[in-house]
Motif scaffolding. Structure first.
Motif, mmCIF file in Angstrom:
data_model
loop_
_atom_site.group_PDB
_atom_site.id
_atom_site.type_symbol
_atom_site.label_atom_id
_atom_site.label_comp_id
_atom_site.label_asym_id
_atom_site.label_seq_id
_atom_site.Cartn_x
_atom_site.Cartn_y
_atom_site.Cartn_z
ATOM 1 N N ALA A 50 -17.637 81.582 60.184
ATOM 2 C CA ALA A 50 -18.665 81.058 59.277
ATOM 3 C C ALA A 50 -19.649 80.174 60.039
ATOM 4 N N LEU A 51 -19.137 79.341 60.924
ATOM 5 C CA LEU A 51 -19.997 78.478 61.732
ATOM 6 C C LEU A 51 -20.908 79.300 62.644
ATOM 7 N N PHE A 52 -20.355 80.313 63.276
ATOM 8 C CA PHE A 52 -21.168 81.152 64.169
ATOM 9 C C PHE A 52 -22.190 81.971 63.393
ATOM 10 N N TRP A 53 -21.825 82.456 62.223
ATOM 11 C CA TRP A 53 -22.783 83.229 61.436
ATOM 12 C C TRP A 53 -23.912 82.335 60.925
ATOM 13 N N LEU A 54 -23.578 81.131 60.531
ATOM 14 C CA LEU A 54 -24.605 80.180 60.099
ATOM 15 C C LEU A 54 -25.567 79.855 61.239
ATOM 16 N N SER A 55 -25.029 79.611 62.426
ATOM 17 C CA SER A 55 -25.906 79.342 63.573
ATOM 18 C C SER A 55 -26.760 80.559 63.917
ATOM 19 N N THR A 56 -26.205 81.741 63.743
ATOM 20 C CA THR A 56 -26.970 82.963 63.983
ATOM 21 C C THR A 56 -28.143 83.060 63.021
ATOM 22 N N LEU A 57 -27.907 82.773 61.751
ATOM 23 C CA LEU A 57 -28.983 82.843 60.759
ATOM 24 C C LEU A 57 -30.073 81.813 61.033
ATOM 25 N N VAL A 58 -29.700 80.646 61.520
ATOM 26 C CA VAL A 58 -30.695 79.631 61.871
ATOM 27 C C VAL A 58 -31.559 80.108 63.031
ATOM 28 N N VAL A 59 -30.927 80.645 64.067
ATOM 29 C CA VAL A 59 -31.677 81.125 65.240
ATOM 30 C C VAL A 59 -32.568 82.302 64.852
ATOM 31 N N VAL A 60 -32.055 83.241 64.078
ATOM 32 C CA VAL A 60 -32.866 84.383 63.644
ATOM 33 C C VAL A 60 -34.042 83.905 62.796
ATOM 34 N N GLY A 61 -33.802 82.959 61.918
ATOM 35 C CA GLY A 61 -34.888 82.412 61.103
ATOM 36 C C GLY A 61 -35.984 81.790 61.956
ATOM 37 N N ALA A 102 -27.811 91.810 66.304
ATOM 38 C CA ALA A 102 -26.952 92.874 66.825
ATOM 39 C C ALA A 102 -25.739 92.306 67.558
ATOM 40 N N VAL A 103 -25.948 91.255 68.318
ATOM 41 C CA VAL A 103 -24.836 90.663 69.063
ATOM 42 C C VAL A 103 -23.887 89.917 68.126
ATOM 43 N N ALA A 104 -24.404 89.404 67.024
ATOM 44 C CA ALA A 104 -23.572 88.623 66.105
ATOM 45 C C ALA A 104 -22.812 89.490 65.099
ATOM 46 N N MET A 105 -23.072 90.757 65.015
ATOM 47 C CA MET A 105 -22.412 91.600 64.022
ATOM 48 C C MET A 105 -20.879 91.582 64.117
ATOM 49 N N PRO A 106 -20.266 91.550 65.298
ATOM 50 C CA PRO A 106 -18.792 91.474 65.326
ATOM 51 C C PRO A 106 -18.228 90.242 64.636
ATOM 52 N N LEU A 108 -18.929 89.235 61.798
ATOM 53 C CA LEU A 108 -18.696 89.582 60.386
ATOM 54 C C LEU A 108 -17.440 90.399 60.166
ATOM 55 N N PHE A 109 -17.007 91.123 61.189
ATOM 56 C CA PHE A 109 -15.943 92.115 60.977
ATOM 57 C C PHE A 109 -14.656 91.859 61.754
ATOM 58 N N LEU A 110 -14.718 91.055 62.786
ATOM 59 C CA LEU A 110 -13.533 90.868 63.637
ATOM 60 C C LEU A 110 -13.033 89.431 63.590
ATOM 61 N N PRO A 111 -11.717 89.254 63.664
ATOM 62 C CA PRO A 111 -11.203 87.893 63.805
ATOM 63 C C PRO A 111 -11.636 87.330 65.163
ATOM 64 N N PRO A 112 -11.900 86.045 65.259
ATOM 65 C CA PRO A 112 -12.509 85.513 66.459
ATOM 66 C C PRO A 112 -11.588 85.442 67.680
ATOM 67 N N CYS A 113 -10.340 85.159 67.505
ATOM 68 C CA CYS A 113 -9.481 84.876 68.660
ATOM 69 C C CYS A 113 -8.421 85.953 68.841
ATOM 70 N N ILE A 114 -8.843 87.189 69.040
ATOM 71 C CA ILE A 114 -7.859 88.263 69.243
ATOM 72 C C ILE A 114 -7.763 88.620 70.697
#
Length: 114
Positions: A50-61, A102-106, A108-114
């Motif tokens: 959630a933190l990484f996706w939020l930061s991604t949306l800020v940078v994209v914006g 494109a780089v942030a799409m994983p 949304l779908f993958l657990p972070p620490c695998i």
């Protein structure tokens, strides 16, 4: 300092923002997984993603905002070189925004620490 839309620095600034975001995203991911990893059974729905996706949306914006400003300022340039820099920079900001998504799409779908 006033932000000048026809300055040549805009030709590289969007890609620099993308590359810094890329290093921070995956460097931060490595550090967070080492210090306080989220529970694996949560899957991709955890505080870290959630933190990484939020930061991604800020940078994209921000990148999309810069592209819009430069696109709208390009026709007002006094010289043809200024128009070229404005339009080309707007395109590069758009490419940077798309690359960021494109780089942030994983995230949304993958657990972070695998």
């Amino acid at each position: 300092m006033r932000w000048r839309p026809h300055h040549p620095v805009h030709l590289i600034l969007g890609l620099c923002v993308w590359s810094i975001w890329f290093v921070v995203l995956y460097g931060g991911l490595s550090v967070a997984c080492q210090l306080t990893p989220p529970e694996p059974q949560q899957g991709p729905f955890n505080w870290l993603n959630a933190l990484f996706w939020l930061s991604t949306l800020v940078v994209v914006g921000l990148l999309l905002w810069a592209a819009r400003v430069l696109w709208r300022a390009a026709p007002r340039a006094e010289q043809p070189l200024g128009r070229h820099i404005g339009v080309t920079s707007a395109g590069l900001y758009l490419v940077s925004a798309f690359s960021t998504l494109a780089v942030a799409m994983p995230v949304l779908f993958l657990p972070p620490c695998i």
